[in-house]
Structure formats: structure tokens, C-alpha cells
Write an enzyme that holds these catalytic residues in place. Structure first.
Site, PDB file in Angstrom:
ATOM      1  N   THR A 114       5.540  13.843  14.313  1.00 28.93           N
ATOM      2  CA  THR A 114       6.972  13.970  14.013  1.00 28.93           C
ATOM      3  C   THR A 114       7.172  14.458  12.579  1.00 28.93           C
ATOM      4  O   THR A 114       8.001  15.335  12.309  1.00 28.93           O
ATOM      5  CB  THR A 114       7.686  12.621  14.201  1.00 28.93           C
ATOM      6  OG1 THR A 114       7.521  12.190  15.543  1.00 28.93           O
ATOM      7  CG2 THR A 114       9.163  12.729  13.880  1.00 28.93           C
ATOM      8  N   ARG A 115       6.404  13.909  11.657  1.00 32.41           N
ATOM      9  CA  ARG A 115       6.531  14.299  10.249  1.00 32.41           C
ATOM     10  C   ARG A 115       6.126  15.760  10.040  1.00 32.41           C
ATOM     11  O   ARG A 115       6.780  16.503   9.297  1.00 32.41           O
ATOM     12  CB  ARG A 115       5.684  13.364   9.373  1.00 32.41           C
ATOM     13  CG  ARG A 115       6.132  11.911   9.451  1.00 32.41           C
ATOM     14  CD  ARG A 115       5.371  11.019   8.505  1.00 32.41           C
ATOM     15  NE  ARG A 115       5.648   9.606   8.750  1.00 32.41           N
ATOM     16  CZ  ARG A 115       5.480   8.629   7.868  1.00 32.41           C
ATOM     17  NH1 ARG A 115       5.053   8.905   6.660  1.00 32.41           N
ATOM     18  NH2 ARG A 115       5.738   7.379   8.186  1.00 32.41           N
ATOM     19  N   CYS A 127       2.382  -3.953   1.345  1.00 29.37           N
ATOM     20  CA  CYS A 127       2.082  -2.527   1.511  1.00 29.37           C
ATOM     21  C   CYS A 127       3.308  -1.655   1.241  1.00 29.37           C
ATOM     22  O   CYS A 127       3.200  -0.438   1.241  1.00 29.37           O
ATOM     23  CB  CYS A 127       1.541  -2.262   2.918  1.00 29.37           C
ATOM     24  SG  CYS A 127       2.707  -2.593   4.248  1.00 29.37           S
ATOM     25  N   SER A 174       1.600   4.214  18.516  1.00 29.40           N
ATOM     26  CA  SER A 174       1.654   5.555  17.945  1.00 29.40           C
ATOM     27  C   SER A 174       0.374   6.316  18.269  1.00 29.40           C
ATOM     28  O   SER A 174      -0.670   5.740  18.597  1.00 29.40           O
ATOM     29  CB  SER A 174       1.846   5.488  16.427  1.00 29.40           C
ATOM     30  OG  SER A 174       0.656   5.044  15.791  1.00 29.40           O
ATOM     31  N   LYS A 230      -4.311  -0.762   5.436  1.00 37.63           N
ATOM     32  CA  LYS A 230      -3.268  -0.771   4.402  1.00 37.63           C
ATOM     33  C   LYS A 230      -2.008  -1.507   4.862  1.00 37.63           C
ATOM     34  O   LYS A 230      -1.179  -1.900   4.042  1.00 37.63           O
ATOM     35  CB  LYS A 230      -2.921   0.649   3.973  1.00 37.63           C
ATOM     36  CG  LYS A 230      -2.229   1.502   5.000  1.00 37.63           C
ATOM     37  CD  LYS A 230      -1.959   2.906   4.475  1.00 37.63           C
ATOM     38  CE  LYS A 230      -1.290   3.792   5.507  1.00 37.63           C
ATOM     39  NZ  LYS A 230       0.046   3.326   5.877  1.00 37.63           N
ATOM     40  N   ASP A 231      -1.850  -1.706   6.189  1.00 34.95           N
ATOM     41  CA  ASP A 231      -0.681  -2.417   6.711  1.00 34.95           C
ATOM     42  C   ASP A 231      -0.875  -3.930   6.747  1.00 34.95           C
ATOM     43  O   ASP A 231       0.074  -4.667   7.032  1.00 34.95           O
ATOM     44  CB  ASP A 231      -0.356  -1.942   8.139  1.00 34.95           C
ATOM     45  CG  ASP A 231       0.101  -0.494   8.183  1.00 34.95           C
ATOM     46  OD1 ASP A 231       0.663  -0.015   7.179  1.00 34.95           O
ATOM     47  OD2 ASP A 231      -0.105   0.167   9.217  1.00 34.95           O
ATOM     48  N   ARG A 289       5.257   3.799  -3.294  1.00 39.07           N
ATOM     49  CA  ARG A 289       4.080   4.099  -4.115  1.00 39.07           C
ATOM     50  C   ARG A 289       3.930   5.602  -4.317  1.00 39.07           C
ATOM     51  O   ARG A 289       3.735   6.069  -5.447  1.00 39.07           O
ATOM     52  CB  ARG A 289       2.828   3.520  -3.427  1.00 39.07           C
ATOM     53  CG  ARG A 289       1.507   3.890  -4.101  1.00 39.07           C
ATOM     54  CD  ARG A 289       0.319   3.479  -3.227  1.00 39.07           C
ATOM     55  NE  ARG A 289       0.354   4.134  -1.925  1.00 39.07           N
ATOM     56  CZ  ARG A 289      -0.083   5.354  -1.674  1.00 39.07           C
ATOM     57  NH1 ARG A 289      -0.581   6.091  -2.661  1.00 39.07           N
ATOM     58  NH2 ARG A 289      -0.027   5.864  -0.461  1.00 39.07           N
ATOM     59  N   ARG A 290       4.011   6.359  -3.234  1.00 41.65           N
ATOM     60  CA  ARG A 290       3.883   7.819  -3.344  1.00 41.65           C
ATOM     61  C   ARG A 290       5.043   8.413  -4.133  1.00 41.65           C
ATOM     62  O   ARG A 290       4.844   9.267  -5.003  1.00 41.65           O
ATOM     63  CB  ARG A 290       3.807   8.436  -1.949  1.00 41.65           C
ATOM     64  CG  ARG A 290       2.509   8.143  -1.221  1.00 41.65           C
ATOM     65  CD  ARG A 290       2.576   8.527   0.246  1.00 41.65           C
ATOM     66  NE  ARG A 290       1.283   8.305   0.909  1.00 41.65           N
ATOM     67  CZ  ARG A 290       1.147   8.144   2.218  1.00 41.65           C
ATOM     68  NH1 ARG A 290       2.209   8.171   3.009  1.00 41.65           N
ATOM     69  NH2 ARG A 290      -0.058   7.943   2.746  1.00 41.65           N
ATOM     70  N   ARG A 310      10.276   9.330   7.879  1.00 42.94           N
ATOM     71  CA  ARG A 310       9.686   8.315   8.756  1.00 42.94           C
ATOM     72  C   ARG A 310       9.234   8.998  10.038  1.00 42.94           C
ATOM     73  O   ARG A 310       9.566  10.139  10.308  1.00 42.94           O
ATOM     74  CB  ARG A 310      10.724   7.224   9.101  1.00 42.94           C
ATOM     75  CG  ARG A 310      11.112   6.294   7.960  1.00 42.94           C
ATOM     76  CD  ARG A 310      10.057   5.266   7.632  1.00 42.94           C
ATOM     77  NE  ARG A 310       9.523   4.590   8.804  1.00 42.94           N
ATOM     78  CZ  ARG A 310      10.080   3.533   9.405  1.00 42.94           C
ATOM     79  NH1 ARG A 310      11.212   3.050   8.932  1.00 42.94           N
ATOM     80  NH2 ARG A 310       9.518   2.963  10.453  1.00 42.94           N
TER      81      ARG A 310
END
Length: 294
Positions: A145-146, A232, A9, A77-78, A122-123, A140
Site C-alpha cells: 500500500t505504501r 516502539c 499483513s 521492533k514491535d 523516530r524516522r 500508514r
């Protein structure tokens, strides 16, 4: 020549190139190898529905163990609370802003029926806990993209990690940085993990990139996560701050529907002990019941 393993990415490659430049400063040549992970291959469902841990790290760690790469660069975090035997987080560089950010409308403008895009339990759970009638819709894809989907009008706002936006030069898209009291970040959010095998030159070289205070904060957060036995993709938040040799750790566990939000905050000097104590406070309040129901 050091071989660096990374996801493909835009953000992952920025992170890998950042570490590549740091290694170059130490006089080491390196090359980046792109590795596709399970999380990259599954793009049409929320990650929480996929199950398992290490969705964005497993294949890269397998390459490390097979010695086809020497160094792995992850978003911390992953990384699951337990790393495979024979591997180690050799360095945690200085952490970027760990907070979550709203892009689009700020929180005060989001009311009943407002569409907010996120694929994070979580969010989503913490947004629901606000009681503002926000509708959570799956989101996703890579950061660009987001942002495109938001710009097309598919959402009123989206939630992303501030660190990724800042690293990619999109800090100006941030409409509101969410305080940790409202949106407790994911454990390790904003930090990078540089993973190596326990032996060899790569470990000795990479450990020079470690940032002490960032590591102490991360160790506390990950100790809490390990005791809660969470990954995560579960609604657990953790945020540690180090100041004058003391660590303040906030831990949060939220039910998916937002109806229960458990909070524990303690201070201490030993990060592992502190993480375990915060986790125990959460378990005493019923965190195990919430997490086992997911």
C-alpha cells in the site's frame, strides 16, 4: 500440530511462513492462525497518537496465554521491552539488514518542501534533524500500500525498513540505504521474535532457531530501551553490532521537531550492562526531558 499466531499483513505472513518452514525442517507440523491486533484496526491516525505499548502484539500474546496458539511470530521492533509473565522470546533468528531505506528520491535530492512519507516519530525526527526542510507526511498501511501511494505521486520519497523490502522481494525498489549515523534504526529492527510460553514442547523446539549474535545485539538494544522506558512509537533509535565477543551499541533520542538529537555510543561485553550504560549516557544528556514531553 503447532499453532502459529501472526498478524495478517503480507510481511507478517511471510515471516510466519518463514518460521513455519524452519519448524518443518525440525520435523514439526504447524498451522498459521491470523490474529488482528489493535495496530491493525486503527489505520487513519499515526500510531504515536494512539498511545500504549504492544499495539501489534497484545492480542497475539493474549492468545498465547490463553493457549489458543503455541507460538507467536512478531517483528521484534514491535515487541515492548517487557514481555508478559509466563511468556518468553524463545528464539531470535539471524537478523536481516536493520537499516532504514529511502524509496523514491535519494536523500541528496530532497530539499525544502520535499514530501516524505512515514508514520514513525523516530524516522520523522531524524529527517527533520538534517535541516533540509523536508516535509513529513503521514503514511500508514502495508508495504505494498505504501509503495502504491508513492507510485501515485503522493510523496517524493517514503522511508521503510530495508528488511521488509528484502523479505518481500522488493529490494530493487530501494533507492538509498540510510547509514545508521544519519538514521539510527528502531530497537530490534530487522529481527524476528518467536515468542512462546515458558513451559511445553513449543519452547524447547523453537529455541533451536535462536541465533546467538543476533540475540546478543538485541538484548543490548532492548536493555537500553527498557531503561529509557520507551516503546516502539517514540523517537528512540538503537543499533548494536557484535564482533569478536565485543558489542558496540549506538543509542539515539531525538526531539520530535528534530532540534535536539542526543547520541551515545559505547562498547562492552555484557549486553544488559552495556544497554543500561548507553541509556544512562542519554539520560545524562537530557533524554528524559525529551521523552516526557511526547
Amino acid at each position: 500440530m503447532i499453532l502459529i499466531g501472526s498478524r495478517g499483513s503480507q510481511l507478517a505472513l511471510w515471516q510466519a511462513r518463514h518460521i513455519q518452514s524452519k519448524l518443518a525442517d525440525l520435523g514439526a507440523e504447524s498451522r498459521i492462525e491470523i490474529i488482528k491486533t489493535t495496530g491493525d484496526k486503527i489505520t487513519d491516525v499515526p500510531l504515536a497518537m494512539v498511545g500504549g505499548k504492544g499495539l501489534f502484539t497484545k492480542e497475539i500474546e493474549e492468545a498465547l496465554l490463553a493457549k489458543t496458539i503455541d507460538v507467536a511470530v512478531h517483528s521484534l521492533k514491535d515487541v515492548p521491552a517487557q514481555v508478559p509473565e509466563d511468556l518468553t522470546l524463545a528464539a531470535i533468528p539471524e537478523r536481516e539488514d536493520p537499516r532504514d531505506a529511502l524509496i523514491g528520491h535519494p536523500l541528496e535530492e530532497l530539499g525544502d518542501g520535499s514530501r516524505v512519507g512515514t508514520s514513525s516519530l523516530r524516522r520523522a525526527a531524524q529527517l527533520r534533524a538534517l535541516g533540509q526542510g523536508i516535509v513529513i507526511e503521514m503514511l500508514r498501511g502495508n508495504v505494498d500500500t505504501r509503495l502504491r501511494k508513492l507510485d501515485e505521486g503522493q510523496y517524493d520519497s517514503i522511508v521503510l525498513a530495508a528488511s521488509g523490502l528484502k523479505r518481500l522481494g522488493w529490494a530493487d525498489r530501494i533507492r538509498e540505504l540510510l547509514p545508521v549515523e544519519i538514521m539510527c534504526p528502531a530497537v530490534g529492527q530487522g529481527a524476528l521474535a518467536i515468542e512462546t510460553r515458558l513451559d511445553g514442547e513449543a519452547f524447547e523446539l523453537v529455541r533451536k532457531l535462536d541465533h546467538f549474535e543476533s540475540r546478543v545485539a538485541i538484548v543490548a538494544e532492548r536493555a537500553m530501551l527498557a531503561k529509557l522506558e520507551g516503546g516502539c512509537q517514540v523517537p528512540i533509535g538503537g543499533h548494536a553490532v557484535v564482533s569478536n565477543g565485543r558489542i558496540a551499541l549506538r543509542g539515539v533520542v531525538i526531539s520530535v521537531d528534530g532540534s535536539r538529537k542526543l547520541i551515545a555510543k559505547l562498547e562492552g561485553s555484557d549486553p544488559v550492562e552495556l544497554g543500561f550504560n548507553v541509556a544512562q549516557r542519554l539520560l545524562d544528556q537530557g533524554a528524559g526531558e525529551i521523552l516526557s514531553a511526547i
